[in-house]
Design a protein around this motif. Structure first.
Motif, short mmCIF file in Angstrom:
data_model
loop_
_atom_site.label_atom_id
_atom_site.label_comp_id
_atom_site.label_asym_id
_atom_site.label_seq_id
_atom_site.Cartn_x
_atom_site.Cartn_y
_atom_site.Cartn_z
N GLY A 38 0.82 -1.21 0.00
CA GLY A 38 0.00 0.00 0.00
C GLY A 38 0.85 1.25 0.00
N PHE A 39 2.01 1.18 -0.63
CA PHE A 39 2.97 2.28 -0.63
C PHE A 39 3.93 2.09 -1.79
CE2 PHE A 39 4.92 -1.25 1.40
CZ PHE A 39 6.29 -1.16 1.15
N SER A 40 4.68 3.10 -2.08
CA SER A 40 5.81 2.98 -3.01
C SER A 40 7.03 3.57 -2.33
CB SER A 40 5.52 3.71 -4.33
OG SER A 40 5.28 5.08 -4.08
N ALA A 41 8.17 2.94 -2.59
CA ALA A 41 9.40 3.40 -1.92
C ALA A 41 10.61 2.80 -2.61
CB ALA A 41 9.39 3.00 -0.45
N PRO A 42 11.73 3.55 -2.62
CA PRO A 42 12.97 2.97 -3.13
C PRO A 42 13.57 2.02 -2.11
CG PRO A 42 13.37 5.17 -2.31
CD PRO A 42 11.90 4.94 -2.19
N SER A 43 14.40 1.09 -2.57
CA SER A 43 15.12 0.19 -1.68
C SER A 43 16.53 0.02 -2.23
CB SER A 43 14.42 -1.18 -1.61
OG SER A 43 15.14 -2.07 -0.80
N ARG A 44 17.50 -0.01 -1.35
CA ARG A 44 18.88 -0.14 -1.80
C ARG A 44 19.20 -1.60 -2.08
NH1 ARG A 44 23.61 1.58 2.12
NH2 ARG A 44 24.01 -0.65 2.27
N THR A 45 19.66 -1.88 -3.26
CA THR A 45 20.00 -3.25 -3.62
C THR A 45 21.25 -3.70 -2.88
OG1 THR A 45 21.31 -2.51 -5.52
CG2 THR A 45 18.98 -3.02 -5.92
N GLY A 46 21.42 -5.01 -2.80
CA GLY A 46 22.61 -5.56 -2.17
C GLY A 46 22.48 -5.84 -0.69
N VAL B 242 9.93 -0.58 -4.52
CA VAL B 242 8.63 -1.19 -4.29
C VAL B 242 7.58 -0.29 -4.90
CG1 VAL B 242 6.96 -2.02 -2.58
CG2 VAL B 242 9.42 -2.23 -2.13
N ALA B 243 6.79 -0.84 -5.82
CA ALA B 243 5.73 -0.07 -6.45
C ALA B 243 4.41 -0.33 -5.73
CB ALA B 243 5.61 -0.45 -7.92
N GLU B 244 3.63 0.71 -5.54
CA GLU B 244 2.32 0.53 -4.90
C GLU B 244 1.49 -0.45 -5.72
OE1 GLU B 244 -1.31 3.22 -3.01
OE2 GLU B 244 0.36 4.18 -4.08
N GLY B 245 0.89 -1.39 -5.03
CA GLY B 245 0.10 -2.42 -5.70
C GLY B 245 0.86 -3.70 -5.98
N ALA B 246 2.20 -3.66 -5.81
CA ALA B 246 3.00 -4.87 -6.03
C ALA B 246 2.77 -5.86 -4.90
CB ALA B 246 4.48 -4.50 -6.12
N THR B 247 3.06 -7.13 -5.18
CA THR B 247 2.97 -8.17 -4.16
C THR B 247 4.31 -8.28 -3.45
OG1 THR B 247 1.32 -9.40 -5.42
CG2 THR B 247 2.52 -10.61 -3.73
N VAL B 248 4.27 -8.24 -2.12
CA VAL B 248 5.49 -8.32 -1.33
C VAL B 248 5.31 -9.39 -0.24
CG1 VAL B 248 6.23 -5.94 -1.71
CG2 VAL B 248 4.67 -6.45 0.17
N PRO B 249 6.40 -10.06 0.16
CA PRO B 249 6.30 -11.06 1.22
C PRO B 249 6.21 -10.40 2.60
CG PRO B 249 8.55 -10.97 0.41
CD PRO B 249 7.75 -10.04 -0.44
#
Length: 401
Positions: A329-337, A385-392
């Motif tokens: 229910g949100f969108s946010a950047p995430s640092r890879t690695g 993370v895009a809003e509406g995406a499926t996340v664990p």
């Protein structure tokens, strides 16, 4: 050496093999204990065919007759002594043994009674409402496997096959330290720069919830010699050592050097947020887990990394916590690695579970662990993370909280 989350978990699991001895305890004392050996069912459950309902037992071949003569009754523990003949029925209660000759039972709500006559509808199927012997448990089957934690359902199942005493693992003995001269205990007076120690009470509680014997070893002072003495002493009487804080690279972070003097470290940091300065290794052969000092980082690293290792040492099957797919229910950047865990709450929306991160996400915001329902897990390859995406999503309940 900073390692990836998966590598840290692998190193911990490689190091941590069961060390807790076996002991025999009475079934009523087995709650929270870890099963030491497979349990094979000595009997079937139910041990004999029985009625699943209150009703009437009859021969299905006679169903076309419609009306039957009642010749007796059967109840749990009080079987009907004879056999059912042609056109006969027996009143039977739930748990009662079907009389000889019976191959169907009709529910009492579906019949009509007139004196000693019972009229049975003609849509009753053969073998209806008869629970078969061994329907739940078959004699000779593996009932519970070694490493399973015992709780009310397991104890009930063991009782159902007549178990009196159970072989379990001795509770793991864990020494718990905090680190830092700034720490004071609840009840003491705060002085400028001091904080109350929240980590040690949390660690002691989490360990005891795992069925372990957690020993409060107090606060390690900011001094290398004193830390070496305290860790060496703890290693002599415990199966594992857990500490929080003092494992980074600050001027007063002496735990790393003390562990390396007394033993070794498998890694010195994990690519994880919150809480990268986590270490693991051993002190004089005793597994050691050095957790971050920030309380949320400490909890996350304990739950996701130290907890599986400690459970393995205790002889438990350490299975990954269940992840459930939810909608972001949100969108946010995430640092890879790096592996990232976001505290989040869940809400139901359009027949979906939607996860929203807690508004305050700092690793020192301990109240966020009260406000959240669990952790969103973002793996190392996730850049956004895009809003509406499926996340664990890992519910706190799946982590024992």
């Amino acid at each position: 050496m900073i390692v990836a989350f998966a590598e840290a978990l692998r190193l911990i699991e490689t190091r941590c093999r069961p060390v807790a001895d076996e002991e025999l305890v009475a079934l009523q004392d087995a709650d929270g204990r870890i099963l030491a050996a497979d349990v094979v069912a000595p009997i079937s459950v139910p041990p004999a065919d029985n009625s699943a309902v209150d009703g009437y037992a009859f021969r299905h071949a006679d169903l076309a007759r419609g009306t039957f003569l009642m010749i007796g009754a059967a109840a749990a523990g009080r079987p009907f002594p004879g056999a059912i003949g042609e056109g006969q029925a027996v009143r039977i209660l739930t748990g009662g043994l079907p009389p000889a000759g019976c191959d169907a039972i009709v529910m009492q709500e579906d019949v009509t009674i007139a004196g000693d006559r019972v009229t049975i509808p003609r849509d009753v199927r053969p073998h209806a409402n008869i629970r078969r012997a061994g329907e739940d448990i078959r004699a000779g089957s593996v009932l519970l496997v070694a490493g399973r934690g015992l709780g009310p359902p397991e104890i009930g199942v063991l009782a159902s096959v007549g178990a009196v005493a159970i072989a379990v693992r001795r509770p793991l003995r864990v020494a718990v330290f905090s680190s830092g001269d700034e720490l004071v205990q609840p009840g003491e007076t705060l002085w400028p720069g001091a904080v109350y120690d929240a980590n040690r009470p949390m660690l002691l509680t989490m360990l005891r919830r795992l069925g372990m014997t957690a020993s409060d070893r107090g606060v390690l002072p900011d001094g290398a010699a004193a830390i070496r003495v305290a860790l060496a002493d703890a290693a002599r009487g415990h199966d594992a050592i857990v500490s929080s804080a003092g494992v980074s690279v600050g001027d007063e972070d002496h735990i790393r050097a003390a562990v390396l003097t007394l033993g070794s470290l498998d890694f010195e940091g994990v690519a994880i947020k919150p809480g990268s300065p986590m270490t693991a290794g051993h002190v004089a052969g005793v597994p050691f887990f050095g957790l971050p000092g920030n309380p949320v980082a400490m909890m996350v690293n304990f739950l996701m990394l130290a907890r599986p290792g400690l459970l393995s040492l205790a002889g438990a099957r350490s299975e990954p916590p269940k992840r459930i797919p939810v909608t972001a229910g949100f969108s946010a950047p995430s640092r890879t690695g790096r592996r990232e865990y976001l505290r989040a709450t869940l809400r139901a929306e359009d027949e979906k579970l939607v996860a929203v991160p807690c508004s305050r996400g700092g690793s020192g915001i301990l109240t966020s662990m009260i406000a959240c329902d669990g952790l969103i897990e973002l793996e190392e390859a996730v850049a956004e993370v895009a809003e509406g995406a499926t996340v664990p999503f890992i519910p706190l309940a799946a982590l024992g909280l």
